[in-house]
Design an enzyme around this catalytic site. Structure first.
Site, PDB file in Angstrom:
ATOM      1  N   SER A 252       1.152  -1.112  -0.064  1.00  0.00           N
ATOM      2  CA  SER A 252      -0.156   0.333  -0.040  1.00  0.00           C
ATOM      3  C   SER A 252       0.893   1.427   0.169  1.00  0.00           C
ATOM      4  O   SER A 252       1.674   1.061   0.140  1.00  0.00           O
ATOM      5  CB  SER A 252      -1.196   0.407   1.547  1.00  0.00           C
ATOM      6  OG  SER A 252      -1.722  -1.312   1.672  1.00  0.00           O
ATOM      7  N   SER A 290      -2.839  -4.139  -2.921  1.00  0.00           N
ATOM      8  CA  SER A 290      -2.558  -3.499  -2.292  1.00  0.00           C
ATOM      9  C   SER A 290      -3.268  -2.202  -1.776  1.00  0.00           C
ATOM     10  O   SER A 290      -3.901  -1.722  -2.860  1.00  0.00           O
ATOM     11  CB  SER A 290      -1.552  -2.552  -3.480  1.00  0.00           C
ATOM     12  OG  SER A 290      -0.628  -1.207  -3.166  1.00  0.00           O
ATOM     13  N   ASP A 292      -3.869   1.653  -1.664  1.00  0.00           N
ATOM     14  CA  ASP A 292      -3.352   3.078  -2.239  1.00  0.00           C
ATOM     15  C   ASP A 292      -4.458   4.131  -2.399  1.00  0.00           C
ATOM     16  O   ASP A 292      -5.480   3.864  -2.704  1.00  0.00           O
ATOM     17  CB  ASP A 292      -3.180   2.140  -4.065  1.00  0.00           C
ATOM     18  CG  ASP A 292      -2.380   1.662  -4.050  1.00  0.00           C
ATOM     19  OD1 ASP A 292      -1.449   1.157  -3.184  1.00  0.00           O
ATOM     20  OD2 ASP A 292      -2.493   0.873  -4.970  1.00  0.00           O
TER      21      ASP A 292
END
Length: 378
Positions: A252, A290, A292
């Protein structure tokens, strides 16, 4: 132990890496935005020979938009590139367009601890026995490859320390605060920051970015369009050991954008969205696992009332005068956001020192001279 954070002076611009065309603020940091402060609390432990002690590489970073944020909100907007992550307080920002707290950054399993500590800090700041509610913003990325994340080592005192340490001026970067245990494009990552300044038609605005970088794969890393990652073989800089079942590129990134330009909430949301373009420019694809997440806030409209039940005659006003950046300037702000975000991520890598974690996992810092050589030869 809590590690004292030092400001490492080597940054992307020291290596001749100039990203974009807009000038920076004096510190080239999010703290160039007037009133914004940043504080870190870094937790780390030495590895014992018998490996009986947990290996700790984690921490807390706080961003304070202005000194009265607990009682005077600012406009804000959020964006999600990929949602394998968490940021508390988002529904209220989406609903009201307001940020009502300092922003906390930490590791995935300490998010609740930091959130509760910010509530306590907010209650103490207001010093009131009246009805009160708090929805602080705290975001996380996973540092479990380099730290005993299940040990829950972050405590309330570390959050208070970060708040107490929050200051304007230079911002320590790399393996500090909440960035201590982070990995970026298979190099050591962490905290990075940058800023841009726009001046025209009698107006001057500053936009700053702070990132917690913990995403990406080595071979995809590009800086200023140059294929840096594929130019660095694993025999030169080893990649961290990845456990079975852990997908490379997971982990992330959090991007926080601040500006003193008078943006309304929908404009803040558009700014937050553009920060994701910088991640794409550098090789991030919003990988499956991830998280984000981006947040943008503006201090350009001050004096917003906090809660309708406050004993404040201002909340009874039928109208509140506001300012707004002209729509024709938004492209300029998009450009500055992409530039500053890319430079902040690059700074997070350049400043990060090598960190050793459990299970023989090591995230190696990218040697600045190696990066300088590859960048200017590519």
């Amino acid at each position: 132990m809590v590690k004292k954070t030092l400001h490492k002076t080597i940054r992307a611009r020291d290596l001749g890496i100039i990203i974009g065309e807009y000038p920076t603020g004096p510190e080239n940091a999010i703290t160039d935005v007037p009133g914004v402060k940043v504080g870190h609390s870094t937790l780390t432990s030495e590895t014992s020979e018998d490996r009986t002690r947990p290996i700790i590489n984690t921490g807390v970073t706080v961003i304070v938009p202005h000194n009265n944020i607990w009682s005077e909100p600012v406009f804000a907007g959020v964006h999600r590139l990929n949602g394998s992550g968490d940021m508390t307080g988002v529904p209220w920002i989406q609903e009201s367009g307001e940020l009502t707290s300092a922003i906390g950054l930490t590791n995935t399993h300490s998010l609740g601890t930091v959130r509760d500590a910010l509530v306590k800090a907010q209650v103490q700041q207001r010093n009131t026995s009246e009805i009160f509610w708090s929805l602080p913003v705290v975001a996380e990325t996973f540092d479990g490859l380099l730290s005993d994340i299940n040990g829950h080592h972050v405590s309330e005192e570390h959050v208070f320390a970060a708040l107490s340490n929050a200051a304007a001026g230079p911002v320590p970067e790399g393996s500090v605060g909440s960035g201590r245990g982070m990995i970026c494009h298979d190099f050591k990552g962490g905290i990075g920051t940058a800023s841009r300044v726009f001046q025209a038609s009698g107006a001057k605005y500053t936009l700053g970015v702070l990132v917690q970088s913990n995403y990406g794969r080595r071979e995809r890393l590009r800086i200023n369009g140059k294929p840096i990652g594929e130019s660095i073989d694993e025999t030169v800089v080893p990649v961290p050991h990845i456990p079975n079942g852990y997908e490379r590129g997971s982990g992330s990134i959090i991007v926080v954008v601040a500006t003193d330009a008078p943006l309304l909430p929908h404009q803040c949301e558009r700014i937050a969205q553009r920060a994701s373009l910088a991640i794409g420019r550098m090789g991030g694809t919003g990988e499956q696992h991830s998280g984000d997440l981006m947040l943008a806030f503006s201090t350009g409209n001050r004096g917003l009332p906090s809660y309708a039940w406050d004993n404040n005659p201002d909340v009874q006003r039928a109208e509140i005068p506001l300012r707004m950046v002209a729509p024709q300037l938004m492209t300029t702000f998009f450009d500055m956001t992409v530039e500053a975000t890319e430079e902040a991520i690059t700074n997070s890598i350049v400043a990060a020192e090598t960190v050793h974690g459990p299970n023989d996992t090591t995230a190696y810092g990218l040697d600045p001279e190696l990066l300088r050589s590859i960048y200017h030869q590519t």
